[in-house]
Design a protein around this motif. Structure first.
Motif, mmCIF file in Angstrom:
data_model
loop_
_atom_site.group_PDB
_atom_site.id
_atom_site.type_symbol
_atom_site.label_atom_id
_atom_site.label_comp_id
_atom_site.label_asym_id
_atom_site.label_seq_id
_atom_site.Cartn_x
_atom_site.Cartn_y
_atom_site.Cartn_z
ATOM 1 N N ALA A 105 0.838 -1.207 0.000
ATOM 2 C CA ALA A 105 0.000 0.000 0.000
ATOM 3 C C ALA A 105 0.872 1.255 0.000
ATOM 4 N N LEU A 106 1.983 1.193 0.715
ATOM 5 C CA LEU A 106 2.860 2.360 0.804
ATOM 6 C C LEU A 106 3.614 2.626 -0.491
ATOM 7 N N ARG A 107 3.797 1.578 -1.294
ATOM 8 C CA ARG A 107 4.550 1.753 -2.545
ATOM 9 C C ARG A 107 3.835 2.659 -3.525
ATOM 10 N N ARG A 108 2.551 2.918 -3.287
ATOM 11 C CA ARG A 108 1.858 3.988 -3.996
ATOM 12 C C ARG A 108 2.672 5.266 -4.021
ATOM 13 N N ALA A 119 -1.828 -0.213 -21.235
ATOM 14 C CA ALA A 119 -2.007 -1.246 -20.211
ATOM 15 C C ALA A 119 -0.870 -1.205 -19.199
ATOM 16 N N SER A 120 0.367 -0.974 -19.694
ATOM 17 C CA SER A 120 1.505 -0.884 -18.775
ATOM 18 C C SER A 120 1.351 0.277 -17.808
ATOM 19 N N ILE A 121 0.889 1.410 -18.355
ATOM 20 C CA ILE A 121 0.794 2.600 -17.514
ATOM 21 C C ILE A 121 -0.333 2.463 -16.500
ATOM 22 N N SER A 122 -1.421 1.758 -16.879
ATOM 23 C CA SER A 122 -2.543 1.660 -15.936
ATOM 24 C C SER A 122 -2.393 0.501 -14.961
ATOM 25 N N GLU A 123 -1.394 -0.362 -15.165
ATOM 26 C CA GLU A 123 -1.260 -1.519 -14.274
ATOM 27 C C GLU A 123 -1.077 -1.132 -12.803
ATOM 28 N N PRO A 124 -0.233 -0.138 -12.490
ATOM 29 C CA PRO A 124 -0.119 0.221 -11.063
ATOM 30 C C PRO A 124 -1.454 0.652 -10.464
ATOM 31 N N LEU A 125 -2.306 1.296 -11.282
ATOM 32 C CA LEU A 125 -3.611 1.733 -10.772
ATOM 33 C C LEU A 125 -4.474 0.524 -10.429
ATOM 34 N N ILE A 126 -4.393 -0.520 -11.276
ATOM 35 C CA ILE A 126 -5.180 -1.736 -11.030
ATOM 36 C C ILE A 126 -4.642 -2.470 -9.802
ATOM 37 N N VAL A 127 -3.294 -2.587 -9.732
ATOM 38 C CA VAL A 127 -2.677 -3.277 -8.601
ATOM 39 C C VAL A 127 -3.080 -2.619 -7.288
ATOM 40 N N GLY A 150 8.148 4.543 -19.045
ATOM 41 C CA GLY A 150 8.487 4.084 -17.694
ATOM 42 C C GLY A 150 8.223 5.165 -16.654
ATOM 43 N N VAL A 151 8.504 6.406 -17.032
ATOM 44 C CA VAL A 151 8.266 7.521 -16.110
ATOM 45 C C VAL A 151 6.762 7.725 -15.907
ATOM 46 N N ALA A 152 5.995 7.632 -17.009
ATOM 47 C CA ALA A 152 4.538 7.791 -16.897
ATOM 48 C C ALA A 152 3.962 6.741 -15.949
ATOM 49 N N ARG A 153 4.460 5.519 -16.043
ATOM 50 C CA ARG A 153 3.979 4.437 -15.184
ATOM 51 C C ARG A 153 4.322 4.732 -13.713
ATOM 52 N N ALA A 154 5.537 5.265 -13.500
ATOM 53 C CA ALA A 154 5.929 5.575 -12.126
ATOM 54 C C ALA A 154 5.095 6.715 -11.557
ATOM 55 N N LEU A 155 4.608 7.606 -12.441
ATOM 56 C CA LEU A 155 3.846 8.766 -11.977
ATOM 57 C C LEU A 155 2.376 8.456 -11.725
ATOM 58 N N ALA A 156 1.922 7.283 -12.212
ATOM 59 C CA ALA A 156 0.485 6.987 -12.225
ATOM 60 C C ALA A 156 -0.158 7.175 -10.855
ATOM 61 N N LEU A 157 0.555 6.847 -9.781
ATOM 62 C CA LEU A 157 -0.051 6.880 -8.453
ATOM 63 C C LEU A 157 0.315 8.140 -7.668
ATOM 64 N N ASN A 158 0.773 9.175 -8.366
ATOM 65 C CA ASN A 158 1.201 10.419 -7.710
ATOM 66 C C ASN A 158 2.170 10.173 -6.558
ATOM 67 N N PRO A 159 3.297 9.559 -6.800
ATOM 68 C CA PRO A 159 4.212 9.235 -5.704
ATOM 69 C C PRO A 159 4.853 10.489 -5.123
ATOM 70 N N ALA A 160 5.299 10.363 -3.863
ATOM 71 C CA ALA A 160 6.034 11.456 -3.235
ATOM 72 C C ALA A 160 7.531 11.291 -3.463
ATOM 73 N N LEU A 161 7.942 10.054 -3.824
ATOM 74 C CA LEU A 161 9.366 9.772 -4.024
ATOM 75 C C LEU A 161 9.536 8.857 -5.228
ATOM 76 N N ILE A 162 10.465 9.201 -6.105
ATOM 77 C CA ILE A 162 10.802 8.290 -7.198
ATOM 78 C C ILE A 162 12.294 8.008 -7.144
ATOM 79 N N VAL A 163 12.633 6.712 -7.125
ATOM 80 C CA VAL A 163 14.029 6.316 -7.234
ATOM 81 C C VAL A 163 14.326 6.160 -8.716
ATOM 82 N N LEU A 164 15.270 6.941 -9.220
ATOM 83 C CA LEU A 164 15.636 6.882 -10.637
ATOM 84 C C LEU A 164 16.989 6.182 -10.719
#
Lengths: 326, 324
Positions: B91-94, B115-123, B164-178
C-alpha cells in the motif's frame, strides 16, 4: 604533408533486412594520417562502427560493401579473405567495447598474445613468450611473468582491456581501431585505458581511430574528429576548431545538449534519430534541424571547407557563427 | 526536520555468496552496503554517485524494500518501513516508485503502453477504467494520446523511458528512485529526459533519489550529492560544495577522471590518476576502504575507519586527511 595511412573514399555499406535494404553507411570519405589520433563520434546507428568493420573486412559476405579503402596504398575493399587475414593484426588491428568476449577463456593470457605474434612473424615459442611479457609491461600490467600464466577470468575489466590492447599492438600495426574501448569501464579505469592508448600511439607512432559517443573522451585524447550522422560524415576538423566553433547544426546540437556546470536548462536536439531503412531525403538531419530550409529536403550535402572545418551543410555559410558552448 | 521525506539510517546489506572450493563449501559475505545514512527532503533531489560495485543500486532497492536490508532503518514520512507487513508495504509503494535503467527490459513487450501505464492503478485498486488518467500521463511525459494503443517495440529508447516515467507517476508518488535513468540513452535524447524530470518535479513537487555514474548529469539535476565507494558514503553534501570543493580524495579523483567536452580545459587540467581497480566487496580493505588506491594513505588509514565529519565548505566526508 603528413602521410595518409588509411584513405576511405565513398564507402557504402548496405544490409538486407526484412523491411528492405538498409544503407548503414552512405558514402563516407575519411583519411587517417600516420601517428594521429582520430576521434569518430556519433550516436547509435550513425554507422561509425559499421564503417570500420567494413574496413577490417569483418562484415558477413552477404553485406554489400562498395567504395574504396586504401591502407598504405593497398586496396582492401574486394580483397581476398587470405589477404585480409594477413592484414588484420599485422597492419590493422581493432579492439572492442567488451574485453571479456574478445579473449578466449580457456587459454592463458601469455599464449593468446604469443598466438598473435606467431601468426604474423616467424618467432620461436620462447621468443614469442618473451615478447608477450614485454607487451604486458608496455600496457601497464604489473608482474607480467606471473600474469602471463593466468586466464582471462583472473583479470579485472580494465586489466582485460589492457591485454586486448597488448594483443592488438603485438605486430606494431599502422592503424589501431578502438571501438568504444572504455564504454563498459568505470570512469577512473577509463582514464587509465585512455592513457595506455596515448602511450602506445606515442611510443610506436601507431595511428589510432577512436570510435566513441563521448565528446569528453574526444576532447581529452583526439587530434582531429569526425562527426557522423545517419551514415554520413557531417563535420570534421581539429578538436580545437570543432569544439570552439562547431558549424554543422548537428554538432552544435550535440555540444549544446551536454550538461554544463551551473543550472541552466539543457537544450536537447528535437525529434529522433532517423529510421535508416527510409532515411529522410536530402540532408538526413533536416527534420531535427533548427536551420532547415527547403533546399535541405532535396539536396544531400557533401563535406566542403568552411572556415577551419569541413562541413556537410548547404546552409553553413548563411548560419550565424556558433557560440562557444563551454 | 519537518520537511524530511525519507530518512535512511545505518543501512546495511550483505549478500551471501556460496563458494565451492573442492570438497569444502564455505559461505562468503559480499558487503554491498555498509552503514549508509542520508535523508531526502520534500521536493529535493539526492544524487547517488559511484562506480560499479559501490552499492548505489542496492541502496535504491533497499529504500523500496525490493530487496530486504540486512539491518538499519528506512523511514518514509516518519514511518519505519522495516516493521511493515507485506500488504502494508504494498500500500505504501503507492507513494514510492522506481524507474529502471534499461527501457527495453522494464516494459512488458506483450502489453500495450496504455495497459503498462494503468497496471499500477489496477494493482493498487484504484476504481474506474483509467483511460483518462493514461492520456493525462502520456501528455505529462511528452507523448501523445494515440501512443496508448501501441506496443513498446514501436518506440525509441527515449520514448520508452518516458513510458516508464509515466507508469511511475500513475499513483502520484512522493518519491521516485531513478536508477541510471538516462545511461542507456543517446546524448541528444538524454537532455530531453533530464528536462522532463526537472519539469515534473517543479510541477508535482516529488523527491528524487537519482542514481547515476555520470557525474555531469548528477551535477545538473541534484540538490545534494552522496558519493559512494565500496558500499560506503565517503562524501555527502550540497551539490555546489561537493563539486566545487571535494574534500575526500576519492571524490577529487573521480571528478578529475571525468573527461570534459572542452579540449582547452582537458590539456591544462591537473589530473589525478588512480591506480588499480575497485577492490572486491567480499574482502574490503580494513580501515578506510579507499586506502589501497589513495595517494595520501598512512598507517592510520589501515587501522582506523574514518567517520563522516563536517568540513569547512559544509559537506561531510570520511577521511583522516581531507583535502581542503
Amino acid at each position: 604533408m603528413t602521410e595518409k595511412v588509411l584513405e576511405i573514399r565513398d564507402l557504402h555499406v548496405t544490409f538486407d533486412t526484412p523491411s528492405g535494404p538498409l544503407e548503414a553507411v552512405r558514402g563516407i570519405d575519411l583519411d587517417v594520417e600516420a601517428g594521429e589520433l582520430l576521434g569518430v563520434v556519433g550516436e547509435s546507428g550513425s554507422g561509425k562502427s559499421v564503417s570500420f568493420l567494413a574496413t577490417m573486412g569483418l562484415l558477413p559476405a552477404r553485406v554489400r560493401v562498395t567504395g574504396s579503402v586504401l591502407l598504405a596504398g593497398e586496396q582492401l575493399i574486394g580483397a581476398s579473405n587470405k589477404y585480409m587475414r594477413s592484414v588484420r593484426g599485422r597492419l590493422l588491428s581493432m579492439i572492442f567495447q567488451d574485453p571479456l568476449s574478445a579473449l578466449n577463456p580457456v587459454h592463458r593470457i601469455g599464449d593468446q598474445i604469443s598466438e598473435m605474434l606467431q601468426s604474423h612473424q616467424s618467432l620461436s615459442s620462447r621468443d614469442a613468450a618473451k615478447r608477450a611479457m614485454e607487451l604486458l609491461d608496455i600496457v601497464g600490467i604489473p608482474q607480467p611473468s606471473d600474469r602471463a600464466r593466468q586466464y582471462p577470468h583472473e583479470f579485472s575489466g580494465g586489466m582485460r582491456q589492457r591485454v586486448i590492447i597488448a594483443i592488438a599492438i603485438a605486430n606494431n600495426p599502422k592503424v589501431l581501431i578502438a571501438d568504444e574501448p572504455t564504454t563498459a569501464l568505470d570512469v577512473t579505469v577509463q582514464a587509465q585505458i585512455l592513457e595506455v592508448i596515448e602511450r602506445v600511439q606515442d611510443r610506436f607512432g601507431t595511428a589510432v581511430v577512436l570510435i566513441t559517443h563521448d565528446l569528453g573522451v574526444i576532447a581529452r585524447v583526439a587530434d582531429r574528429v569526425n562527426v557522423m550522422y545517419a551514415g554520413r560524415n557531417v563535420e570534421q576538423g581539429t578538436i580545437d576548431n570543432l569544439f570552439d566553433h562547431p558549424s554543422h547544426p548537428y554538432t552544435r546540437g550535440l555540444l549544446a545538449s551536454l550538461p554544463r556546470p551551473g543550472k541552466q536548462r539543457l537544450k536537447p536536439i528535437t525529434g529522433f534519430p532517423p529510421n535508416m531503412v527510409k532515411p529522410p531525403r536530402g540532408c538526413a538531419f533536416h527534420p531535427r534541424c533548427d536551420f532547415a530550409a527547403d533546399i535541405c529536403k532535396s539536396e544531400m550535402p557533401n563535406l566542403v571547407s568552411y572556415g577551419n572545418l569541413q562541413t556537410a551543410c548547404v546552409r553553413a555559410r548563411e548560419l550565424p557563427k556558433s557560440e562557444r558552448f563551454v | 526536520m519537518s520537511d524530511e521525506l525519507l530518512k535512511v539510517t545505518n543501512l546495511v546489506k550483505n549478500f551471501e555468496l556460496r563458494v565451492d572450493k573442492g570438497a569444502r563449501r564455505r559461505k562468503r559475505i559480499v558487503q554491498a552496503v555498509t552503514n549508509v545514512s542520508f535523508s531526502v527532503a520534500k521536493g529535493q533531489t539526492l544524487g547517488l554517485v559511484g562506480e560499479s560495485g559501490s552499492g548505489k543500486t542496492t541502496v535504491g532497492r533497499c529504500i523500496l524494500r525490493l530487496i530486504e536490508p540486512t539491518s538499519g532503518s528506512v523511514e518514509f514520512e516518519g514511518q519505519e518501513l522495516g516493521s511493515l507487513k507485506f500488504e502494508e508495504m504494498r500500500a505504501l509503494r503507492r507513494k514510492m516508485q522506481i524507474v529502471f535503467q534499461d527501457p527495453f527490459a522494464s516494459l512488458d513487450p506483450k502489453m500495450t503502453v496504455g495497459a503498462s501505464i494503468s497496471e499500477p492503478l489496477i494493482v493498487q485498486g484504484v476504481p474506474g477504467d483509467h483511460a483518462d488518467k493514461v492520456l493525462e500521463l502520456l501528455e505529462l511525459v511528452g507523448l501523445s494520446a494515440d501512443h496508448a494503443q501501441r506496443f513498446p517495440h514501436e518506440f525509441s529508447g527515449g520514448q520508452r523511458q518516458r513510458i516508464g516515467v509515466a507508469r511511475a507517476l500513475a499513483l502520484n508518488p512522493a518519491l521516485i528512485v531513478l536508477d541510471e535513468p538516462v545511461s542507456a540513452l543517446d546524448v541528444s535524447i538524454q537532455a530531453g529526459v533530464v528536462n522532463l524530470f526537472e519539469d515534473l518535479q517543479s510541477r508535482l513537487g516529488m523527491s528524487y533519489v537519482f542514481i547515476a555514474h555520470d557525474l555531469s548529469v548528477v551535477r545538473h539535476i541534484a540538490d545534494r550529492v552522496a558519493v559512494m565507494y565500496l558500499g560506503k558514503i565517503v562524501e555527502i553534501g550540497d551539490q555546489e560544495a561537493v563539486y566545487a570543493n571535494p574534500t575526500h580524495p576519492y571524490t577529487k579523483a573521480l571528478l578529475s577522471a571525468v573527461p570534459l567536452p572542452d579540449p582547452k580545459t582537458e590539456r591544462t587540467r591537473n589530473r589525478i590518476m588512480l591506480e588499480g581497480d575497485v577492490p572486491s566487496p567480499v574482502n574490503p580493505p580494513s580501515g578506510c576502504r579507499f586506502r589501497t588506491r589513495c595517494w595520501k594513505a598512512q598507517d592510520v588509514c589501515a587501522q582506523e575507519e574514518p567517520m563522516l565529519a563536517v568540513r569547512p565548505s559544509g559537506q561531510m566526508s570520511a577521511c583522516h586527511f581531507p583535502e581542503s
